[in-house]
Scaffold this active site. Structure first.
Site, short mmCIF file in Angstrom:
data_model
loop_
_atom_site.label_atom_id
_atom_site.label_comp_id
_atom_site.label_asym_id
_atom_site.label_seq_id
_atom_site.Cartn_x
_atom_site.Cartn_y
_atom_site.Cartn_z
N LYS A 14 0.83 -1.21 0.00
CA LYS A 14 0.00 0.00 0.00
C LYS A 14 0.87 1.26 0.00
CE LYS A 14 -2.44 -1.00 3.75
NZ LYS A 14 -1.87 -2.28 4.20
N ARG A 89 -10.11 0.66 9.01
CA ARG A 89 -9.78 -0.72 9.36
C ARG A 89 -10.92 -1.40 10.10
NH1 ARG A 89 -3.81 0.27 9.30
NH2 ARG A 89 -2.69 -1.65 9.68
N ARG A 128 11.27 -6.56 5.02
CA ARG A 128 11.16 -5.16 5.39
C ARG A 128 11.76 -4.91 6.78
NH1 ARG A 128 5.25 -2.56 5.22
NH2 ARG A 128 5.00 -3.32 7.33
N ARG A 134 11.25 -1.70 11.99
CA ARG A 134 9.95 -1.43 12.63
C ARG A 134 9.66 -2.50 13.66
NH1 ARG A 134 5.11 0.06 8.58
NH2 ARG A 134 3.96 -1.02 10.21
N ARG A 145 -0.80 -8.66 13.83
CA ARG A 145 -1.33 -7.69 12.85
C ARG A 145 -2.10 -8.39 11.74
NH1 ARG A 145 3.57 -4.96 10.86
NH2 ARG A 145 2.23 -3.60 9.66
P1 AMP Z 1 0.18 0.29 9.23
O1 AMP Z 1 1.43 1.07 8.99
O2 AMP Z 1 -0.97 0.76 8.38
O3 AMP Z 1 0.39 -1.20 9.11
O4 AMP Z 1 -0.28 0.58 10.74
C1 AMP Z 1 0.58 0.31 11.83
C2 AMP Z 1 -0.22 0.21 13.12
O5 AMP Z 1 -0.89 1.45 13.37
C3 AMP Z 1 -1.31 -0.84 13.12
O6 AMP Z 1 -0.81 -2.12 13.43
C4 AMP Z 1 -2.23 -0.28 14.22
O7 AMP Z 1 -1.66 -0.51 15.50
C5 AMP Z 1 -2.16 1.22 13.97
N1 AMP Z 1 -3.19 1.66 13.00
C6 AMP Z 1 -2.96 2.19 11.76
N2 AMP Z 1 -4.11 2.51 11.15
C7 AMP Z 1 -5.10 2.16 12.01
C8 AMP Z 1 -6.53 2.21 11.95
N3 AMP Z 1 -7.16 2.67 10.86
N4 AMP Z 1 -7.23 1.77 13.03
C9 AMP Z 1 -6.60 1.30 14.13
N5 AMP Z 1 -5.26 1.20 14.24
C10 AMP Z 1 -4.51 1.63 13.20
#
Ligand code: AMP
Length: 189
Positions: A14, A89, A128, A134, A145
């Site tokens: 993404k 989400r 990654r 990370r 996740r």
């Molecule tokens: P990402 O980089 O999109 O994988 O997001 C990393 C982390 O941020 C996720 O594992 C969640 O802990 C938090 N997070 C990101 N977007 C959301 C969302 N829309 N709702 C809830 N938690 C989020």
């Protein structure tokens, strides 16, 4: 206005595709994951609130996430549109986003679902982790996740499918090929 949701599991590409899309369509990219990480690295009070949640690979509560997202949209009144990456989400987030956009006379034009199977995701995230460092990319957190994605986030798809807004794009293959396919989907929205 062109408002797009880029949907897919962690590691689906993404972020990579968003970077290319904003250049082509001149949209503003909003990644809630990036925003949370920025708050954490700046040690803001929001960052302190969510730090542990992200470290554990869990979802941040809807109210916090929705407020942050809406604030980010409001910061960009001149935008030609947005790419929402990692948001919504949950169905509650999707409903909140629809209501918020409607209040501004706007809507989600379409949802691109990047389709990548679980094995491929695990391989990609392991790669990654070597470069990004990370904390939430390590094996145990990754499983959490992925679990959050398949237990909660996936339910957002039927919400948009009922509105006839979802286009599935194969997320495995050359970055350029995937990009071309996403653009074809967007051009038909
Ligand atoms: P990402 O980089 O999109 O994988 O997001 C990393 C982390 O941020 C996720 O594992 C969640 O802990 C938090 N997070 C990101 N977007 C959301 C969302 N829309 N709702 C809830 N938690 C989020």
């Amino acid at each position: 206005m062109l408002n797009i949701v880029l949907f897919g599991p962690p590691g689906a590409g993404k972020g990579t595709q968003s970077a290319k899309l904003i250049e082509k369509y001149q949209l503003v990219h909003i990644s809630t994951g990036d925003l949370f990480r920025m708050h954490i690295s700046n040690d803001t009070s929001l960052g302190q609130q969510v730090k542990q949640i992200l470290a554990n690979g869990l979802l941040v509560p809807d109210s916090i996430t929705i407020d942050m997202l809406e604030e980010e949209v409001q910061k960009n009144p001149e935008a030609k549109g947005f790419i929402f990456d990692g948001f919504p989400r949950t169905v509650a987030q999707a409903e909140a986003l629809d209501a918020f956009l409607e209040g501004k006379g706007q809507k989600i034009n379409g949802v691109v679902q990047l389709d990548v199977d679980q094995e491929e995701i695990k391989t990609r995230i392991a790669e990654r982790q070597k470069v990004s460092g990370r904390a939430d990319d390590d094996a145990e957190k990754l499983l959490k996740r992925i679990d959050e994605y398949f237990s909660k986030t996936i339910h957002v798809l039927p919400y948009y499918a009922e509105q006839g807004k979802v286009v599935q794009v194969n997320g495995i293959g050359e970055i350029e090929t995937i990009f071309t396919n996403i653009c074809s989907a967007i051009d038909a929205f």
